[in-house]
Design an enzyme around this catalytic site. Structure first.
Site, short mmCIF file in Angstrom:
data_model
loop_
_atom_site.label_atom_id
_atom_site.label_comp_id
_atom_site.label_asym_id
_atom_site.label_seq_id
_atom_site.Cartn_x
_atom_site.Cartn_y
_atom_site.Cartn_z
N LYS A 80 16.71 -56.03 30.95
CA LYS A 80 16.53 -57.18 30.07
C LYS A 80 17.03 -58.47 30.72
CE LYS A 80 16.96 -54.21 26.02
NZ LYS A 80 17.85 -53.74 24.92
N GLU A 132 20.12 -42.21 22.86
CA GLU A 132 19.18 -41.16 23.23
C GLU A 132 19.94 -39.89 23.61
OE1 GLU A 132 15.96 -41.50 23.00
OE2 GLU A 132 15.88 -43.67 22.65
N GLY A 179 21.17 -41.54 15.95
CA GLY A 179 19.93 -42.06 16.51
C GLY A 179 20.08 -43.38 17.23
#
Length: 431
Positions: free
Chosen positions: A206, A191, A188
């Site tokens: 970012k 993706e 997890g």
């Protein structure tokens, strides 16, 4: 001031459920800090038939966003559902109806942050987005508040946990890129479609946000030079270690009188550099200021509770603004016009790995080209390649302009003695 602040929550996935848990578990502390109760009145979900375990039975679930944007009782909209265009439409409608916004959506902020901020200013609303960069690390608040009296010259960091996890496993366990990526997806951390992470786009978004705030300049995502880690070779990681370096996906934002330069790319860092010890899914950001010098912010860059903590902290900031009557006054237009460095003004060190034919005069040809562009070398390693008549060269240059390096690189491609240039990475932190 209201005794209860009503919140509309867009999204009830991992982060959304974390926001609800924190608001419930820290209810008394939040009430003490803000002087009022916080109530999640309505939550937007995709599937109303899916069973939910909400702690507050009075919270309403809806699949119609207008139940939130047009509800006059809702004061703040918290957006944790992701997406760009549709989400922008929803938030713009909420702002036009006088609602304050808290979002964790880096994609949206990087692309439409200026428009959202201008809309909140027109409508005397607040927009906070601490959770959009580095999860639980309060880096945006540090730049806007803690370092607001300083002049920030450079920001450098690991701002994508997925790629840092992959590079950590490759370095420590000697596992190849494709194998580690599959493992990260199973756990997890990555993706199903890992493109935004491994190709550097997530980190670039970012760094765009950090650069806008840190340099007070209208930077766009298109201004960021992006190179991801897809296909990164174990050979480069191992050779970097021999040269005294680790390999990390590093975002670098640099600002001087010549302008700004922003990049995201695989980068060699000295093994004793603090960022070299940032492993797994953790993030860290170095900030260099004229007055403060070097500061570093470290912590979990993603996850349910780290991200939810940043969201709730922004929610508390909104409530404090409401109490003080300063809503909509936080936004300040960028102070400086955008000015990006040219390639002549962008100075870095470079790592190269290339395969060459093992023939007389080969090194002389190479050094002649580099000398032509005033490029000298800090380190060179030469080893026998798998093919009997070839050698593998690993080289780290001294400081060189991007323009000179590109010209030299183009000349290398014309040499018959070079079979292939396999890798070219940035080198940071060694000077």
């Amino acid at each position: 001031m209201k005794e209860t602040i009503s919140v509309g929550l867009l999204g009830l996935g991992t982060v959304g459920s974390g926001v609800i848990e924190i608001l419930e578990d820290h209810k008394e502390s939040i009430q003490h800090k803000t002087g009022c109760n916080v109530n999640i009145k309505t939550v937007l979900v995709n599937n109303l038939s899916k069973p939910r375990n909400l702690q507050n039975n009075e919270t309403k679930l809806t699949d119609q966003y207008t139940d939130i944007t047009q509800d006059p009782e809702i004061d703040v909209v918290v957006e944790v559902m992701g997406g760009i265009d549709h989400t922008l439409k929803i938030l713009m409608e909420a702002i036009e109806n006088g609602k304050h916004i808290v979002t964790a959506n880096k994609d949206l902020v990087a692309q439409y942050g200026a428009e959202l901020l201008e809309a909140t200013q027109r409508n005397k609303c607040d927009l906070f987005y601490e959770a959009s960069v580095a999860g639980g690390i309060p880096i945006l608040r540090a730049i806007l508040d803690g370092l607001s009296s300083d002049r920030i010259r450079k920001m450098m960091g690991i701002v994508n946990g997925t790629t840092n996890y992959i590079l950590t496993k490759m370095s420590k366990e000697g596992v190849d890129f494709d194998t580690v990526l599959k493992e990260a997806q199973d756990l997890g951390f990555a993706e199903a479609d890992p493109t935004a992470d491994v190709d550097g786009l997530d980190a670039a978004r970012k760094m765009t946000i950090l650069s806008i705030l840190g340099f007070s300049m209208p930077i766009n995502l298109e201004d960021v030079q992006i190179k991801g880690i897809r296909g990164l070779s174990l050979s480069d990681i191992n050779y970097a270690k021999q040269l005294g370096y680790s390999v990390k996906l590093i975002g670098v934002a640099d600002h001087s009188e010549n302008g700004a330069s922003i990049s995201v790319e695989p980068t060699l860092l000295p093994l004793d550099h603090p960022l070299s010890s940032v492993n797994d899914e953790y993030n860290a950001v170095y900030v260099y200021g004229d007055a403060v010098g070097e500061t570093m912010f470290y912590g979990p860059g993603a996850g349910k509770f780290p991200t939810a903590t940043a969201v709730v902290s922004d929610l508390i900031a909104v409530i404090k603004s409401l109490r003080l009557g300063t809503s909509g006054m936080a936004y300040v237009q960028p102070q400086f016009p955008k000015k990006m460095k040219t390639k002549n003004d962008t100075i870095t060190k470079k790592y190269l790995r290339l395969h060459v034919h093992d023939q007389p005069g080969m090194l002389m040809e190479l050094t002649k080209i580099f000398a032509q562009y005033d490029i000298s070398f800090d380190q060179i390693i030469q080893r026998k390649a798998d093919a009997e008549d070839e050698r593998e060269l690993m080289m780290i240059t001294h400081q060189v302009s991007e323009a000179d390096f590109e010209r030299a690189y183009e000349e290398l491609g014309k040499l018959s003695s070079i079979r292939s240039v396999d890798s070219v990475f940035r080198v940071e932190g060694s000077e």
